[in-house]
Scaffold this motif. Structure first.
Motif, PDB file in Angstrom:
ATOM      1  N   MET A  75      86.054  49.392  48.313  1.00 26.54           N
ATOM      2  CA  MET A  75      86.929  49.020  48.180  1.00 26.54           C
ATOM      3  C   MET A  75      87.266  48.717  46.845  1.00 26.54           C
ATOM      4  N   PHE A  76      86.302  48.291  45.540  1.00 29.78           N
ATOM      5  CA  PHE A  76      86.385  49.084  44.744  1.00 29.78           C
ATOM      6  C   PHE A  76      87.179  50.161  43.922  1.00 29.78           C
ATOM      7  N   LEU A  77      86.726  51.062  44.098  1.00 28.88           N
ATOM      8  CA  LEU A  77      87.021  52.804  43.825  1.00 28.88           C
ATOM      9  C   LEU A  77      88.406  52.701  44.654  1.00 28.88           C
ATOM     10  N   ASP A  78      88.888  51.924  46.037  1.00 29.59           N
ATOM     11  CA  ASP A  78      89.829  52.887  46.333  1.00 29.59           C
ATOM     12  C   ASP A  78      91.124  51.967  45.351  1.00 29.59           C
ATOM     13  N   LYS A  79      90.782  51.079  44.777  1.00 26.56           N
ATOM     14  CA  LYS A  79      91.560  49.740  43.940  1.00 26.56           C
ATOM     15  C   LYS A  79      91.713  49.211  44.666  1.00 26.56           C
ATOM     16  N   ASP A  80      91.492  48.612  46.305  1.00 28.69           N
ATOM     17  CA  ASP A  80      92.039  47.045  46.724  1.00 28.69           C
ATOM     18  C   ASP A  80      91.688  46.163  46.081  1.00 28.69           C
ATOM     19  N   LEU A  81      91.122  46.252  45.424  1.00 28.82           N
ATOM     20  CA  LEU A  81      90.943  45.168  44.978  1.00 28.82           C
ATOM     21  C   LEU A  81      91.155  44.476  42.983  1.00 28.82           C
TER      22      LEU A  81
END
Ligand code: ADP
Length: 248
Positions: free
Chosen positions: A45-51
């Motif tokens: 989630m962090f890597l996909d910039k969801d946050l």
């Protein structure tokens, strides 16, 4: 009690101790896998910039964390598969497995690493229908995960990996292939790569972290499923791994 009776009873005791230890390993390994999977999705989630946005350096570190996490998951899978080796067929959850769906699922696990290394992973559309395979999905997933993970690990940035499925009606088998243009396997090492803990020197140079258990595990699983695993490799054109699995 005569000598034979005594030995029999000692043997039974040892079997019980062994079973208890195997159960403890299984329970712990399952819990570890659950925690590692949860960690993987959080990191993703962090890597996909969801946050929120992240910078290049953070992206690189997160990619590495996901890679290590994936390796830990593979090791735990290995533990789970081989802990109850004698019971492997009893432990299996046999189902009709659609290999197209499964391969796509495995590819999706590695999206972060592929993006990181700017590698294009192509899934070539099969030329004919691919029949389902009657086996344990987790087991095949483990094999595919290992082959795809290796193809990424041992490829250079900006390269291409090709995966395909082919049904050979004359032998009633499905052949899965994973081709990379990576570092290749030295002729002298080719005999050893399915050995437990073996890692070729060029692989260690390229990627210092590794267990040398992936291919050993993959071969054991494929053979238990009645299939075969083999490869073709050269320094110039990279490596192709093939897995054939019987349809019935
Ligand atoms: P690990 O990747 O953890 O070292 P594996 O059991 O998965 O262990 O693989 C064993 C060895 O086989 C690797 O260390 C490497 O030398 C070689 N190998 C496997 N896949 C590839 C590949 N796609 N390209 C080059 N070498 C490979």
């Amino acid at each position: 009690m005569d000598e034979i009776e005594k030995l029999k009873s000692e043997n039974e005791e040892l079997k019980k101790v062994n079973e208890n230890k195997s159960d403890l390993i299984s329970v712990t390994a399952h819990q570890l896998r659950t925690s590692l999977s949860a960690l993987k999705w959080t990191l993703k989630m962090f890597l996909d910039k969801d946050l929120g946005d992240i910078n290049k350096e953070q992206e690189e570190y997160l990619g590495k964390a996901i890679e290590s996490n994936q390796r830990a998951i593979s090791l735990v899978n290995y533990l789970l598969t081989f802990n109850h080796t004698d019971n492997i067929s009893m432990a299996a959850h046999i189902n009709d497995v659609n290999l197209i769906i499964l391969l796509k699922k495995v590819i999706s696990i590695f999206q972060g690493e592929l993006k990181n290394k700017k590698i294009e992973l192509i899934f070539n559309k099969p030329e004919s229908d691919i029949p389902n395979i009657n086996c344990d999905e987790e087991m095949i997933m483990d094999v595919l995960q290992n082959l795809i993970e290796n193809s990424i690990k041992y490829s250079n940035n900006n390269s291409v990996i090709n995966t395909s499925l082919k049904y050979i009606s004359s032998n009633n088998v499905v052949i899965i292939s994973v081709h990379d243009n990576g570092i290749g396997i030295d002729k002298d090492d080719q005999m050893k790569i399915f050995n437990k803990f073996f890692r070729a020197p060029n692989a260690i140079d390229k990627e210092s972290v590794g267990s040398g258990l992936g291919l050993f595990t993959a071969k054991s699983i494929v053979e238990k499923l009645g299939g075969k695993i083999w490869f073709e490799s050269s320094k110039e054109s990279g490596t192709t791994f093939f897995v054939s699995l019987p349809v019935s």
